[in-house]
Design a protein around this motif. Structure first.
Motif, mmCIF file in Angstrom:
data_model
loop_
_atom_site.group_PDB
_atom_site.id
_atom_site.type_symbol
_atom_site.label_atom_id
_atom_site.label_comp_id
_atom_site.label_asym_id
_atom_site.label_seq_id
_atom_site.Cartn_x
_atom_site.Cartn_y
_atom_site.Cartn_z
ATOM 1 N N UNK A 181 -12.514 -3.439 1.629
ATOM 2 C CA UNK A 181 -12.986 -2.055 1.482
ATOM 3 C C UNK A 181 -11.850 -1.063 1.697
ATOM 4 N N UNK A 182 -10.962 -1.370 2.611
ATOM 5 C CA UNK A 182 -9.826 -0.491 2.853
ATOM 6 C C UNK A 182 -8.903 -0.438 1.636
ATOM 7 N N UNK A 183 -8.681 -1.604 1.006
ATOM 8 C CA UNK A 183 -7.843 -1.619 -0.203
ATOM 9 C C UNK A 183 -8.488 -0.827 -1.331
ATOM 10 N N UNK A 184 -9.819 -0.951 -1.491
ATOM 11 C CA UNK A 184 -10.513 -0.187 -2.531
ATOM 12 C C UNK A 184 -10.423 1.317 -2.254
ATOM 13 N N UNK A 185 -10.546 1.694 -0.997
ATOM 14 C CA UNK A 185 -10.433 3.107 -0.647
ATOM 15 C C UNK A 185 -9.052 3.650 -1.004
ATOM 16 N N UNK A 186 -8.011 2.892 -0.684
ATOM 17 C CA UNK A 186 -6.652 3.330 -1.000
ATOM 18 C C UNK A 186 -6.441 3.405 -2.506
ATOM 19 N N UNK A 187 -7.029 2.446 -3.253
ATOM 20 C CA UNK A 187 -6.877 2.470 -4.711
ATOM 21 C C UNK A 187 -7.537 3.710 -5.310
ATOM 22 N N UNK A 188 -8.708 4.080 -4.788
ATOM 23 C CA UNK A 188 -9.393 5.265 -5.306
ATOM 24 C C UNK A 188 -8.610 6.536 -4.985
ATOM 25 N N UNK A 189 -8.056 6.576 -3.788
ATOM 26 C CA UNK A 189 -7.265 7.753 -3.415
ATOM 27 C C UNK A 189 -6.026 7.871 -4.296
ATOM 28 N N UNK A 190 -5.365 6.753 -4.551
ATOM 29 C CA UNK A 190 -4.175 6.776 -5.401
ATOM 30 C C UNK A 190 -4.540 7.187 -6.828
ATOM 31 N N UNK A 191 -5.679 6.660 -7.325
ATOM 32 C CA UNK A 191 -6.112 7.026 -8.680
ATOM 33 C C UNK A 191 -6.441 8.516 -8.765
ATOM 34 N N UNK A 192 -7.146 9.040 -7.757
ATOM 35 C CA UNK A 192 -7.487 10.460 -7.761
ATOM 36 C C UNK A 192 -6.237 11.329 -7.663
ATOM 37 N N UNK A 193 -5.278 10.893 -6.854
ATOM 38 C CA UNK A 193 -4.032 11.641 -6.749
ATOM 39 C C UNK A 193 -3.283 11.646 -8.080
ATOM 40 N N UNK A 194 -3.318 10.520 -8.793
ATOM 41 C CA UNK A 194 -2.677 10.477 -10.109
ATOM 42 C C UNK A 194 -3.362 11.395 -11.109
ATOM 43 N N UNK A 195 -4.704 11.431 -11.079
ATOM 44 C CA UNK A 195 -5.434 12.339 -11.977
ATOM 45 C C UNK A 195 -5.105 13.802 -11.665
ATOM 46 N N UNK A 196 -4.970 14.098 -10.381
ATOM 47 C CA UNK A 196 -4.637 15.470 -9.995
ATOM 48 C C UNK A 196 -3.254 15.866 -10.505
#
Length: 260
Positions: A181-196
């Motif tokens: 779950x921690x890895x998935x959370x980090x992946x979502x944060x990285x993806x959102x940061x890339x979209x931003x």
């Protein structure tokens, strides 16, 4: 010397040899002898040749080498209520033979029991994550407490190493799910940061293109070139918005009015 004379002095010779053997002691380089005279402490002697008064003096040998003691597995409940089994190894040595013999009955057993209780007490104050990730700090905490308490016994605790932290199988699965779950959370944060970051870059590009209409046309032609190179059967043809607005305006004009 007749046979009767030899027979008479033989017991004396045996007694003298026994007394000499009891009086002479040899200590190795890593040994010390705690000498008692009539039950009272006299001195610490050694290494080398030691001469005692038979019948009046007694000596207790003390080994000064580092002792490696294995602490049996201990049941510990962490601060976050997780039951684990922990074992360790303690390295210590005698620095004061007098205290090690006089102050405590059996310094080996006393140090071992103290190491077990200290290990449980220290690890019980920490959470499971700290036991797994901060083992060096926990080793240092246990070593300091042991060294302070065994100083009165003439013992110096050099090092403490936690060897294994055994966790229940169900807890291992829970930790694995938590890590996933921690890895998935980090992946979502990285993806959102890339979209931003991409949105900011597109906004800047749109502002630059809006300042030069010719640049917009060049970009449109470049897009058509990229579409033409695509070998797929379906081609999406982009139509500029201003052209569509012009066509719709002509179609919506009345029949009697001249077309512009």
């Amino acid at each position: 010397m007749t046979l009767d004379t030899l027979t008479g002095i033989a017991p004396v010779i045996v007694i003298l040899i026994a007394l000499l053997a009891a009086a002479i002691k040899i200590l190795r380089e890593y040994e010390r002898g705690v000498v008692f005279t009539l039950g009272r402490f006299t001195s610490v002697k050694g290494p080398g040749l030691i001469i005692l008064i038979p019948g009046l003096q007694q000596m207790v040998r003390v080994d000064l080498r580092v002792v490696t003691m294995d602490v049996p597995s201990q049941d510990v409940i962490s601060r976050d209520n997780v039951s684990v089994k922990v074992n360790a190894v303690v390295y210590f040595r005698v620095v004061d033979p007098q205290k090690a013999i006089i102050a405590v009955e059996d310094y080996l057993m006393a140090t071992g029991q103290l190491a077990q209780t200290t290990l449980r007490a220290v690890l019980g104050k920490h959470e499971l994550d700290e036991m797994l990730t901060e083992r060096d700090r926990l080793n240092m905490d246990v070593q300091k407490i042991l060294d302070a308490q065994t100083d009165a016994w003439g013992i110096k605790v050099a090092n403490v190493e936690i060897k294994h932290v055994d966790i229940d199988e169900s807890m291992i699965r829970a930790i694995a799910r938590q890590a996933e779950a921690e890895r998935e959370r980090r992946a979502k944060i990285i993806h959102a940061e890339g979209e931003k970051q991409a949105a900011v870059a597109l906004l800047d590009a749109a502002k630059m293109l809006s300042q030069a209409p010719a640049a917009m046309q060049l970009r449109y032609l470049q897009t058509l070139t990229q579409v033409a190179n695509d070998r797929s059967n379906t081609i999406v043809f982009p139509m500029p918005g201003d052209l569509l607005e012009g066509l719709m305006a002509k179609r919506a004009a009345p029949a009697g009015e001249p077309k512009p």
